[in-house]
Design a protein around this motif. Structure first.
Motif: not given
Length: 160
Positions: A81-83, A68-70, A74-75
């Motif tokens: 569509g959630k960030p 999740v963090a990676s 990476m955006g």
């Protein structure tokens, strides 16, 4: 067929379409694919790279939280569509046989208006090599094995 309830008739019709390979359910789109106007699944390269990244990192030992963090670094937005992605989405993605090109029909059924996992896997229909694979069978199998090992470790540590 006349003695069957409406529900049984619908289920029998679905099973027939599953076995014949004509079920529209076989082409239900998932992250990494787009569906053509003819209903065929095509690889969507932008997302396919992300699917590979998720499988690769998981097999390499990253936790769902680390993945999740990676993806956040990476955006990469979630499939909705959630960030940010969530762990459950990644966990489900890791179990989806569509990523090796297969389709399993009849995995769920509706009980009392709620979709639930089908209790009888004999009622499922597997269509191998239905569409282009995004990942190798070896990577998929390694992810399933890793998932199984982690679940066993978690269950073992909770029983102490």
């Amino acid at each position: 067929m006349m003695d069957m309830t409406k529900s049984e008739q619908i289920r029998a019709g679905l099973q027939k379409s599953f076995r014949s390979g004509t079920s529209a359910r076989a082409s239900t789109v998932c992250y990494g694919y787009k569906v053509t106007s003819e209903g065929d699944l095509l690889v969507y390269p932008t997302e396919a790279v992300i699917v590979f990244h998720i499988f690769d990192r998981f097999v390499a030992g990253d936790s769902l939280g680390q993945i999740v963090a990676s993806l956040a670094r990476m955006g990469v937005p979630s499939p909705t569509g959630k960030p940010t992605w969530n762990r459950e989405t990644i966990s489900k993605l890791l179990c989806n046989e569509k990523y090796v090109g297969d389709v399993v029909l009849g995995k769920t059924q509706v009980k009392d208006g709620v979709q639930v996992k089908a209790p009888d896997s004999a009622m499922q229909t597997v269509i191998k090599n239905h569409h282009p694979a995004l990942i190798s069978r070896e990577l998929f199998d390694a992810a399933q094995q890793e998932k199984h090992c982690r679940e066993r470790k978690k269950a073992h540590s909770q029983n102490r």
